[in-house]
Design an enzyme around this catalytic site. Structure first.
Site, PDB file in Angstrom:
ATOM      1  N   PHE A   1      -0.320  15.936 -31.644  1.00 58.31           N
ATOM      2  CA  PHE A   1      -0.245  14.503 -31.985  1.00 58.31           C
ATOM      3  C   PHE A   1      -1.140  14.149 -33.159  1.00 58.31           C
ATOM      4  CE2 PHE A   1       0.329  14.623 -27.215  1.00 58.31           C
ATOM      5  CZ  PHE A   1       1.695  14.596 -27.267  1.00 58.31           C
TER       6      PHE A   1
ATOM      7  N   ARG B   1      20.523  13.204 -40.007  1.00 58.34           N
ATOM      8  CA  ARG B   1      21.244  14.098 -39.092  1.00 58.34           C
ATOM      9  C   ARG B   1      20.291  14.554 -37.983  1.00 58.34           C
ATOM     10  NH1 ARG B   1      24.117  18.441 -42.296  1.00 58.34           N
ATOM     11  NH2 ARG B   1      25.970  17.150 -42.003  1.00 58.34           N
ATOM     12  N   ILE B   2      20.764  14.471 -36.779  1.00 60.01           N
ATOM     13  CA  ILE B   2      19.952  14.919 -35.651  1.00 60.01           C
ATOM     14  C   ILE B   2      20.279  16.392 -35.414  1.00 60.01           C
ATOM     15  CG2 ILE B   2      19.410  14.551 -33.222  1.00 60.01           C
ATOM     16  CD1 ILE B   2      18.506  12.289 -35.168  1.00 60.01           C
TER      17      ILE B   2
ATOM     18  N   PRO C   1      20.210  17.252 -30.669  1.00 58.15           N
ATOM     19  CA  PRO C   1      20.055  15.996 -29.917  1.00 58.15           C
ATOM     20  C   PRO C   1      19.225  16.158 -28.644  1.00 58.15           C
ATOM     21  CG  PRO C   1      22.337  16.313 -30.586  1.00 58.15           C
ATOM     22  CD  PRO C   1      21.611  17.577 -30.929  1.00 58.15           C
TER      23      PRO C   1
ATOM     24  N   THR D   1      16.473  18.337 -28.086  1.00 60.20           N
ATOM     25  CA  THR D   1      15.028  18.344 -28.363  1.00 60.20           C
ATOM     26  C   THR D   1      14.620  17.037 -29.049  1.00 60.20           C
ATOM     27  OG1 THR D   1      15.488  19.635 -30.365  1.00 60.20           O
ATOM     28  CG2 THR D   1      14.717  20.834 -28.421  1.00 60.20           C
TER      29      THR D   1
ATOM     30  N   GLN E   1      11.687  14.401 -27.907  1.00 61.90           N
ATOM     31  CA  GLN E   1      10.679  13.819 -28.781  1.00 61.90           C
ATOM     32  C   GLN E   1      10.590  12.317 -28.587  1.00 61.90           C
ATOM     33  OE1 GLN E   1       8.445  15.057 -31.406  1.00 61.90           O
ATOM     34  NE2 GLN E   1       8.707  16.422 -29.695  1.00 61.90           N
TER      35      GLN E   1
ATOM     36  N   LYS F   1      16.161  13.799 -41.159  1.00 57.22           N
ATOM     37  CA  LYS F   1      14.846  13.187 -41.353  1.00 57.22           C
ATOM     38  C   LYS F   1      14.010  13.548 -40.121  1.00 57.22           C
ATOM     39  CE  LYS F   1      16.845   9.354 -43.938  1.00 57.22           C
ATOM     40  NZ  LYS F   1      17.273   7.970 -43.743  1.00 57.22           N
TER      41      LYS F   1
ATOM     42  N   VAL G   1      12.189  12.296 -36.254  1.00 54.83           N
ATOM     43  CA  VAL G   1      12.245  11.304 -35.179  1.00 54.83           C
ATOM     44  C   VAL G   1      10.973  11.271 -34.334  1.00 54.83           C
ATOM     45  CG1 VAL G   1      14.746  11.365 -34.914  1.00 54.83           C
ATOM     46  CG2 VAL G   1      13.351  12.921 -33.565  1.00 54.83           C
TER      47      VAL G   1
ATOM     48  N   GLU H   1       7.875  10.673 -34.668  1.00 54.12           N
ATOM     49  CA  GLU H   1       6.947   9.544 -34.739  1.00 54.12           C
ATOM     50  C   GLU H   1       7.695   8.218 -34.662  1.00 54.12           C
ATOM     51  OE1 GLU H   1       4.478  10.453 -38.162  1.00 54.12           O
ATOM     52  OE2 GLU H   1       3.236  11.718 -36.881  1.00 54.12           O
TER      53      GLU H   1
END
Ligand SMILES: Cc1cc2nc3c(=O)[nH]c(=O)nc-3n(C[C@H](O)[C@H](O)[C@H](O)COP(=O)(O)OP(=O)(O)OC[C@H]3O[C@@H](n4cnc5c(N)ncnc54)[C@H](O)[C@@H]3O)c2cc1C
Ligand code: SF4
Lengths: 738, 317
Positions: free
Chosen positions: A248, A621-622, A625, A627, A631, A694, A696, A698
């Site tokens: 983190f 684009r994920i 999906p 993992t 997150q 991109k 996800v 955060e």
């Protein structure tokens, strides 16, 4: 590979492996306890001794005496390394407080000694024989006393930043003339990363060469910074961190565990392992700094914002940096007249530094509560109010579009799925027995950062594709998305891909920080695979430009061969890195979310209990999906902690975080987390990278706490502007239970 | 942790004698509290006498009503016992409101009674603390006190007794049975078992050196409805900000004790007498003379509101 024009069609678009919900390839190792974490790497080097770190018992002053004689002669003790033995160690680029050396104490629990012994218990026992003596000097521990601190710009080092003062248009005039106004102050507390695995390192010297097996998010930074701290050449240092039990941001930088393991190993003449004990982590390492924020919003009666001001104050040690809580306000909403500023107070508390979504997380806690208050002042639905003030271009530079921006779609989709139309705008009016029930919304925003990232991909004669990169997996799923990327590119199945991470002997990657890991590290793998595809085609005598990779074969011009056969006479290797051109200047690249929360408040005790949470994310684009969802639900859980319980309690006389264990620093437990839902909107962002992805990790946190606080307000009608929203802050103002 | 020696006792009297014989010796039962404190050198016993095999792990009916709970009955077993659930529901509820499933599997009845405070300064050996290091001062006074006591504290210590089980036992008028190193036995009413800090906050209970708890007895069932309402910032696995243990009869009469507010489970006769008259009437005598420390003044209205909650649930039944 230089990425300087938007991506066209490429092999990833097939989405045969990428983009599918895929179990972690490292899952079996984790669930069987065979994934090696730093402190338990008993097999990497023999004869490991145990080090125990001792932290200073004052916040500021000097260590005047440390009696090492008794400790040195205690049973099993091999060495005692005292901070008085040496000058202050050089400060690396990423650290603010000294990690070791010299008599000066800059903050509580700064390391003052390491005791090395045959067993952990012996080292810990001897540590109590040191009887440190101090000369304490007064320190500055109270952020509230520094509201007039100087304006300071800066960056979080992890993706968000801002100038000290930024004006667009004429805020003062526009605010003065606005028909509807809000001027409020919000505070967010110091927070701790509280990751499950403590900072831990095993260090072993071989002559002047050092290897550390550690738990660190950023291998290349770690190598550079540890070498600098120890005054050695980075070429002689190897860093290995294949598995990390959470970070983190707390493990972005070199910390005392690595430095002291190395010093202890030198002093003891054998390998030494060091983990920071839980009570040390809160004050010895870094934390998310507290903020005091002021937000002013001005709008016309139509609900359009005409004036936005966001000012933030935070504190840090001398030469530290501000918490960039205003960063998102530069970009999130339209409005012609804007003012942004940051102040930085000098405090003698432990070092403030990046924690998951530094800047945006606390910034949105304030901004998105202010937006809720403003919507109410306008008598407008808060979802509608946000939609009305959407912008598709950078509000400070109207010629600069967002590459993709689906905030409005996130809000609309979320509202429909959540049943937002059932929300009662008048707060404090919905009861369920003794519970007051409410709904809240917030926007989520986090920038997308581009970092160069390298990888090496090797094909062998069994057809196995091995990826090597110093990328880390901090629990996020890096192993899996990297394997998916290589499988997609090389046209093989996932089980033919081997991924090796976290070793500084591998090509340097973007590392795990600022939610940039997934997009950049897989883009680096993409680049290396492009090279490997070329090598494979050439080795098979095929036209590389026409080669198609699928089913473990490569085909072109009517001819097809097995990949394994291409490597029959020796491994084929693709080694490359992704680098980025100026697309990030032309386009603003960000990720967006809408968070919806239903919360219930006990009308008697004021206890807040969540009922439902929904996040709708638009983040390129994920890649996986499954993992990615993990997150986001983890981030939502952290947001619940930030909203409702997490606070490092500052003793303003003694200058330290008092609740320095996991009994005192509460993070959510299972019982706190109700039903969670995550929706990813379809998106592929060709401006971001060849992966069109991109981050996800955060984004999932950004805005959650405000959505919760807004739901609590909707339930009770009592606005609590000081996080965390604990029961004592609204208890006596709750509506009467009939 | 300081090096220590260890022995396993085979009878209660022998265990008591073993502790009395060795300076600095202590008992160990589940170990869930004492081991944590030893790691931090807050407790530094030279010798541990393990009482786990003393066969004090039964719950027995007492002729004429009531039950005797062996000192080593685990919290999980006690909370799940059919008699306890049926007749002493407040006790079951209090236990399951505490700690976690794993801890309750280990924790014993005696060990739970003797668990030490959770004052954060007590846990940091670099800080002055009269309870840990008598005469060194109290860092909590004037410091972070949100969790700490609002009543019964002193100028030397403002820590709370943090447990849940004992609050229920207090409302049930339990008795602590002990054996002394000389083989003599005592029965200590729970009301007298935990001590207020005064100027000796290190002295937390009525036990004498070496004295071993053998059982806790509960008098014949009281009837009525049983409540244990624990208020905390997170939904589980947290110590109480305030807790209310209550037994309430259909006519509104009953008894009540508070946890989380004082150095011992807090019960006042005049408050019990006021049970029929509502939460305000109960809270007034119960919290008379309270002196909040600063951050914890909210515990006073919170206690009253939690009482009101329990009373309204009792009415609704
Ligand atoms: C993370 C955590 C959370 C917790 N949360 C809660 C909570 O929410 N509510 C709550 O009530 N409790 C809570 N607890 C405390 C828990 O209930 C106690 O640790 C447990 O009950 C102690 O029992 P034990 O048998 O393990 O005692 P031990 O640790 O073995 O002993 C505790 C003390 O009792 C003495 N002792 C033990 N047996 C005897 C005996 N027969 N006669 C005389 N002296 C004896 C020992 O010498 C020692 O001083 C929590 C504990 C932890 C670690
Ligand atoms: S309140 Fe008691 S336990 Fe806490 S520091 Fe003061 S003396 Fe120690």
């Amino acid at each position: 590979m230089k990425f300087d024009a938007p991506a066209g069609a490429n092999p990833i678009d097939k989405l045969r492996v990428v983009g599918r919900p895929t179990d972690r390839i490292d899952g079996p190792r984790k669930t069987t306890g065979t994934a090696p974490y730093a402190y338990e790497r008993h097999d990497v080097v023999p004869n490991q001794a145990y080090g125990y770190v001792v932290g200073a018992g004052i916040a500021k002053g000097r260590l005047t005496r440390l009696d090492v004689s008794a400790a040195k002669s205690a049973p099993g003790v091999l060495a005692v390394v005292s901070t008085l033995d040496m000058d202050r160690l050089p400060l690396s680029k990423m650290n603010t407080a000294s990690l070791f050396g010299g008599a000066e104490i800059q903050h509580y629990h700064q390391a003052i000694a390491l005791v090395v012994a045959e067993t952990f218990e012996q080292a810990r026992g001897a540590a109590f024989l040191l009887h440190p003596e101090y000369q304490a000097t007064p320190g500055r521990f109270d952020l509230q006393a520094h509201e007039d601190a100087p304006l300071v710009g800066g960056s979080s080092g992890e993706g968000s930043g801002g100038p000290k003062l930024d004006r667009v248009g004429d805020f003062d005039m526009a605010f003065a003339q606005a028909s509807v106004k809000l001027d409020q102050r919000y505070t967010t507390p110091d927070e701790s990363h509280a990751m499950m695995e403590p900072h831990a390192t095993i260090a072993a010297w071989d002559g002047d060469r050092l290897t550390i097996w550690t738990s660190n998010q950023m291998i290349a930074w770690n190598k550079r910074d540890l070498a600098k701290t120890l005054g050695m050449s980075p070429d002689k240092l190897r860093v290995d961190s294949p598995f990390i039990g959470g970070g983190f941001g707390g493990k972005l930088f070199v910390r005392a565990d690595s430095v002291l393991a190395a010093l202890g190993a030198r002093a003891a003449g054998r390998p030494v392992k060091v983990a920071l004990t839980r009570p040390l982590i809160f004050n010895n390492t870094t934390h998310r700094p507290a903020t005091m924020q002021r937000i002013r919003l001005g709008a016309g009666r139509d609900g359009r914002l005409v004036a936005i001001a966001h000012e933030s104050l935070s504190g840090d040690l001398p030469d530290g940096k501000p918490e960039t809580a205003v960063a998102q306000t530069k970009l999130l909403y339209a409005g012609a007249n804007r003012l942004i500023s940051m102040r930085l107070a000098t405090l003698d508390l432990p070092e403030g530094n990046a924690m998951r979504a530094p800047g945006e997380a606390p910034g949105l806690m304030a901004l998105e509560m202010a937006m809720d208050e403003m919507a109410e002042a306008l008598d407008m639905d808060p979802v509608r109010f946000r939609i009305l003030n959407d912008t598709q271009t950078d509000p400070e530079k109207p010629g600069r579009p967002f590459s993709q921006r689906q905030l409005v779609e996130c809000l609309r989709t979320g509202a429909a799925r959540f049943g937002w139309d059932r929300r009662k705008p008048r707060p404090g009016t919905v009861r369920d027995g003794r519970w007051l029930v409410g709904m809240g919304v917030s926007a989520g925003f986090r920038n997308n950062l581009l970092q160069p990232s390298g990888a090496r991909v090797r094909l062998d004669k069994r057809g196995t594709v091995t990826v090597e990169t110093d990328m880390t997996d901090i629990g996020t799923g890096s192993y899996t998305i990297i394997a998916q990327t290589a499988a997609e590119m090389m046209g093989v199945e996932l089980d033919q891909v081997v991924v090796r991470l976290g070793d500084s002997d591998f090509p340097a990657s973007a590392g795990s920080g600022g939610q940039w890991g997934a997009n950049n590290s897989t883009s680096g793998v993409y680049a290396a695979c492009v090279k490997l595809r070329d090598a494979v085609a050439r080795a098979g005598g095929l036209d590389p430009d026409r080669a198609e990779f699928s089913g473990g074969r490569v085909a072109a011009g009517g001819r097809s061969i097995r990949l394994a056969d291409a490597a029959l006479h020796g491994d084929l290797v693709g080694d490359d890195r992704i680098e980025y051109g100026s697309l990030a200047k032309q386009y603003q690249q960000s990720t967006f979310a809408a968070h919806f929360v239903e919360a219930a408040v006990d009308g008697f005790t004021g206890e807040v209990r969540l009922r439902r949470m929904l996040a709708v994310c638009a983040a390129g684009r994920i890649l996986n999906p499954k993992t990615a969802r993990s997150q986001v639900i983890g981030a939502m859980t952290m947001g619940a902690g930030g909203a409702l319980m997490e606070e490092l309690a500052v003793d303003k006389r003694r200058g330290f975080f008092v609740n320095h264990d996991l009994a005192g620093y509460e993070v959510p437990v299972h019982a706190d987390i109700p039903h969670q839902d995550v929706v990813f909107l379809p998106e592929a962002d060709p401006v971001s990278s060849p992966m069109k992805a991109k981050g996800v990790g955060e984004l999932g946190l950004c805005g959650v706490a405000a959505a919760i606080a807004n739901a609590v307000y909707n339930a009770t009608g009592v606005r609590v502007r000081d996080y965390p929203v604990t029961l004592d802050k609204h208890l006596q103002r709750l509506p009467e239970l009939a | 942790m300081k090096p220590f020696t260890y022995e396993r006792a085979d009878s209660p009297a022998a265990a008591a004698a073993a502790v009395a014989r060795t300076p600095g010796a202590k008992f160990i039962a589940g170990g869930t509290n004492i081991l944590d404190l030893m790691k931090l050198q807050i407790e530094t016993p030279t010798h541990l006498v393990d009482v786990n095999r003393l066969a004090l792990d039964r719950i027995e009916d007492i002729p004429g009503g009531g039950v005797r709970i062996g000192a080593l009955v685990r919290n999980t077993a006690l909370a799940a016992d059919r008699r306890i659930r049926k007749h002493y529901g407040v006790l079951s509820r209090a236990i399951v409101a505490g700690a976690s499933g794993q801890l309750r599997n280990k924790a014993t009845t005696a060990g739970n009674l003797l668990q030490r405070t959770r004052c954060p300064y007590f846990y940091d050996t670099a800080q002055p603390c009269n309870k840990r290091a008598p005469g060194s001062g109290c860092a909590a006074i004037g410091g972070i006190s949100r969790q700490l006591a609002v009543i019964g504290a002193s100028d030397h210590c403002i820590a709370t007794y943090p447990g849940d089980m004992a609050v229920a036992m207090r409302v049930l008028d339990a008795t602590v049975e002990t054996v002394s190193p000389d083989g003599g036995t005592r029965a200590i009413p729970i009301a007298d078992f935990h001590l207020l800090p005064g100027d000796t906050p290190q002295k937390e209970n009525a036990l004498r050196p070496g004295e071993l708890i053998t059982a806790v007895t509960l008098p014949a069932p009281l009837g009525g409805r049983h409540f244990y309402q624990k208020v905390r910032d997170r939904a589980s696995y947290a110590f109480a900000l305030v807790s209310v243990a209550a037994v309430i009869h259909p006519d509104g009469s009953g008894r009540v004790a508070l946890g989380g507010v004082a150095p011992k489970p807090w019960r006042v006769d005049a408050a019990d007498a006021a049970m029929k008259h509502g939460s305000r009437a109960v809270a007034e005598p119960l919290l008379a003379g309270a002196r909040p420390a600063g951050d914890n003044a909210f515990k006073l209205p919170l206690a009253e509101r939690t009482l009101a909650l329990v009373m309204s649930e009792a009415k609704a039944a």
